[in-house]
Design a protein around this motif. Structure first.
Motif, PDB file in Angstrom:
ATOM      1  N   ALA A  89       3.813  22.295  -4.595  1.00  0.00           N
ATOM      2  CA  ALA A  89       4.457  23.446  -5.231  1.00  0.00           C
ATOM      3  C   ALA A  89       5.931  23.174  -5.493  1.00  0.00           C
ATOM      4  CB  ALA A  89       4.296  24.687  -4.359  1.00  0.00           C
ATOM      5  N   LEU A  90       6.411  23.677  -6.616  1.00  0.00           N
ATOM      6  CA  LEU A  90       7.810  23.577  -7.014  1.00  0.00           C
ATOM      7  C   LEU A  90       8.488  24.921  -6.806  1.00  0.00           C
ATOM      8  CD1 LEU A  90       7.320  21.698 -10.422  1.00  0.00           C
ATOM      9  CD2 LEU A  90       7.686  20.698  -8.150  1.00  0.00           C
ATOM     10  N   SER A  91       9.774  24.894  -6.594  1.00  0.00           N
ATOM     11  CA  SER A  91      10.547  26.122  -6.442  1.00  0.00           C
ATOM     12  C   SER A  91      10.647  26.850  -7.781  1.00  0.00           C
ATOM     13  CB  SER A  91      11.949  25.800  -5.919  1.00  0.00           C
ATOM     14  OG  SER A  91      12.725  26.977  -5.825  1.00  0.00           O
ATOM     15  N   GLN A 125       9.863  34.434  -2.206  1.00  0.00           N
ATOM     16  CA  GLN A 125       9.570  34.834  -0.818  1.00  0.00           C
ATOM     17  C   GLN A 125       9.044  33.643  -0.009  1.00  0.00           C
ATOM     18  OE1 GLN A 125       9.793  38.217   0.604  1.00  0.00           O
ATOM     19  NE2 GLN A 125       9.743  36.887   2.400  1.00  0.00           N
ATOM     20  N   THR A 126       8.088  32.911  -0.590  1.00  0.00           N
ATOM     21  CA  THR A 126       7.546  31.729   0.088  1.00  0.00           C
ATOM     22  C   THR A 126       8.645  30.698   0.309  1.00  0.00           C
ATOM     23  OG1 THR A 126       5.324  32.040  -0.818  1.00  0.00           O
ATOM     24  CG2 THR A 126       5.926  29.800  -0.155  1.00  0.00           C
ATOM     25  N   ASP A 127       9.471  30.503  -0.719  1.00  0.00           N
ATOM     26  CA  ASP A 127      10.563  29.539  -0.665  1.00  0.00           C
ATOM     27  C   ASP A 127      11.521  29.870   0.481  1.00  0.00           C
ATOM     28  OD1 ASP A 127      12.222  27.452  -1.406  1.00  0.00           O
ATOM     29  OD2 ASP A 127      12.379  28.047  -3.501  1.00  0.00           O
ATOM     30  N   GLU A 128      11.919  31.130   0.574  1.00  0.00           N
ATOM     31  CA  GLU A 128      12.906  31.517   1.587  1.00  0.00           C
ATOM     32  C   GLU A 128      12.300  31.641   2.978  1.00  0.00           C
ATOM     33  OE1 GLU A 128      15.049  34.926   0.064  1.00  0.00           O
ATOM     34  OE2 GLU A 128      16.331  33.634  -1.164  1.00  0.00           O
ATOM     35  N   GLU A 134      14.614  23.660   3.781  1.00  0.00           N
ATOM     36  CA  GLU A 134      15.968  24.184   4.007  1.00  0.00           C
ATOM     37  C   GLU A 134      16.729  23.433   5.087  1.00  0.00           C
ATOM     38  OE1 GLU A 134      18.340  28.183   5.527  1.00  0.00           O
ATOM     39  OE2 GLU A 134      16.316  28.403   4.720  1.00  0.00           O
ATOM     40  N   MET A 135      16.040  22.993   6.143  1.00  0.00           N
ATOM     41  CA  MET A 135      16.743  22.336   7.243  1.00  0.00           C
ATOM     42  C   MET A 135      17.359  21.002   6.824  1.00  0.00           C
ATOM     43  SD  MET A 135      16.610  24.661   9.404  1.00  0.00           S
ATOM     44  CE  MET A 135      17.502  23.796  10.687  1.00  0.00           C
ATOM     45  N   HIS A 136      16.980  20.501   5.649  1.00  0.00           N
ATOM     46  CA  HIS A 136      17.566  19.255   5.139  1.00  0.00           C
ATOM     47  C   HIS A 136      18.705  19.493   4.153  1.00  0.00           C
ATOM     48  CE1 HIS A 136      14.767  16.551   7.100  1.00  0.00           C
ATOM     49  NE2 HIS A 136      13.878  17.511   6.932  1.00  0.00           N
ATOM     50  N   LEU A 137      18.895  20.731   3.739  1.00  0.00           N
ATOM     51  CA  LEU A 137      19.910  21.005   2.719  1.00  0.00           C
ATOM     52  C   LEU A 137      21.338  20.816   3.228  1.00  0.00           C
ATOM     53  CD1 LEU A 137      18.252  24.127   1.036  1.00  0.00           C
ATOM     54  CD2 LEU A 137      18.014  21.707   0.419  1.00  0.00           C
TER      55      LEU A 137
END
Length: 280
Positions: A89-91, A125-128, A134-137
Motif C-alpha cells: 500500500a502507498l500513502s 487513518q491507517t497511515d497515522e 513513522e519510527m524511521h522518519l
C-alpha cells in the motif's frame, strides 16, 4: 482540481518519541555520536521500529551508514500492524511531518508503482495509526539534514517492489523490523533449554535468522521462518529485500550485508516476561 497539499502528522510523537524538535535532535545526535560509520555508503539498512527509549541507540548503528551526499530517494518499507494487506500500500498524502522538518513523498516514483496495478492506497487513518514507517522518519530526517532539500521518501506498507529501484545507487532502502516478540502477549514461547536463560535462547534464535539474512538467501530465510515461526514482524519487507538482491546478483551485481548491533528491550526469564528484540 485541487492543489491542496495533504500532510500526515507525526502521530506517535509525544508517546513513542519526544515531540520536541530540539530535544529529539539532541537525542539523535547523541546516539549517532556513539557509533562508527564502518559500512558507508549503505544501499539498504534494517532498523527497528520500537519506541526510541528501547531502540534509539540500536538504530543509530544503521543510520550512521547512510551517506546523504549520494542518497536522493529513500524507500521506507514497513509491515502493517493494524490492517490486513493482500498486497502493498502507498500513502495518500504528499508530506510526512516530523518534529525536525517535513519529508516530501516522491510522487513520480509513486506514479510508477501505482501503474503496476500491484498497489493499493492506505487511508490517512491507517497511515497515522501505523508506527512501522513513522519510527524511521526522524532518523531519516536527521541522517539527511545536510541535504534536506535534495531527497524524497517513498513509504510503502509492504508487498513487493521491483529490483530496478535497488540497483540505483542513489536509492536507499530502509527496512523496518523488530525481531523476536516473546511471551504470552505474542503467543510465542519457543525455548531451547540448552542455551540457558530464555533470553539467551531468544538471542540464539534471532542470530540464527540474522546469519541467514547476511547470506542474502531468501529461500533459507523462508525455511527458517517455517521451522521456528520466529515473530519477526518485518519478515515480509526483509523477504522483499532479499528477493530483489537475488535478482540483481543473477545479473552480476555483487552485494553484501552485515548486522552491526543487536539489543533486547528486556531480558525474558519466564513465561510472563515479554521482549521485543531490536536489530538493524
Amino acid at each position: 482540481m485541487s492543489n491542496r497539499v495533504v500532510c500526515r502528522e507525526a502521530s506517535h510523537a509525544g508517546s513513542w518519541y519526544t515531540a520536541s524538535g530540539p530535544q529529539l535532535n539532541a537525542q539523535l545526535e547523541g546516539w549517532l555520536s556513539q557509533v562508527q560509520s564502518t559500512e558507508r555508503p549503505a544501499r539498504a539498512i534494517i532498523a527497528p521500529h520500537a519506541g526510541y527509549t528501547y531502540c534509539g541507540s540500536c538504530a543509530a548503528h544503521a543510520y550512521k551508514q547512510v551517506d546523504p551526499s549520494i542518497t536522493r530517494r529513500i524507500f521506507i518499507l514497513g509491515p502493517s500492524h493494524h490492517v490486513p494487506l493482500s498486497r502493498c500500500a502507498l500513502s495518500s498524502v504528499d508530506i510526512y511531518r516530523t518534529p525536525l522538518y517535513d519529508l516530501r513523498i516522491d510522487q513520480k516514483i509513486y506514479g510508477e508503482l501505482w501503474k503496476t496495478g500491484m498497489f493499493e492506497r492506505m487511508s490517512l487513518q491507517t497511515d497515522e495509526d501505523e508506527h512501522s514507517i513513522e519510527m524511521h522518519l526522524p532518523y531519516t530526517a536527521k541522517a539527511m539534514e545536510s541535504h534536506k532539500d535534495e531527497f524524497t521518501i517513498i513509504p510503502v506498507l509492504v508487498g513487493a517492489l521491483s529490483d530496478k529501484y535497488l540497483a540505483d545507487p542513489s536509492n536507499l532502502f530502509v527496512v523496518s523490523s523488530d525481531f523476536c516478540h516473546w511471551g504470552q502477549r505474542f503467543r510465542y514461547s519457543y525455548y531451547d533449554e540448552s542455551q540457558g536463560e530464555i533470553y539467551r535462547s531468544i538471542e540464539h534464535l534471532d542470530k540464527m535468522g540474522m546469519s541467514i539474512i547476511e547470506q542474502l538467501d531468501p529461500v533459507s530465510f523462508s525455511n527458517y521462518l517455517k521451522k521456528y515461526h520466529n515473530t519477526i514482524c518485518g519478515r515480509h519487507p526483509i523477504g522483499v529485500l532479499l528477493n530483489a538482491i537475488t535478482e540483481l546478483q543473477k545479473n552480476g551485481m555483487n552485494m553484501s550485508f552485515s548486522f552491526l548491533n543487536y539489543a533486547q528491550s528486556s531480558q525474558c526469564r519466564n513465561w510472563q516476561d515479554t521482549g521485543a528484540l531490536t536489530v538493524h
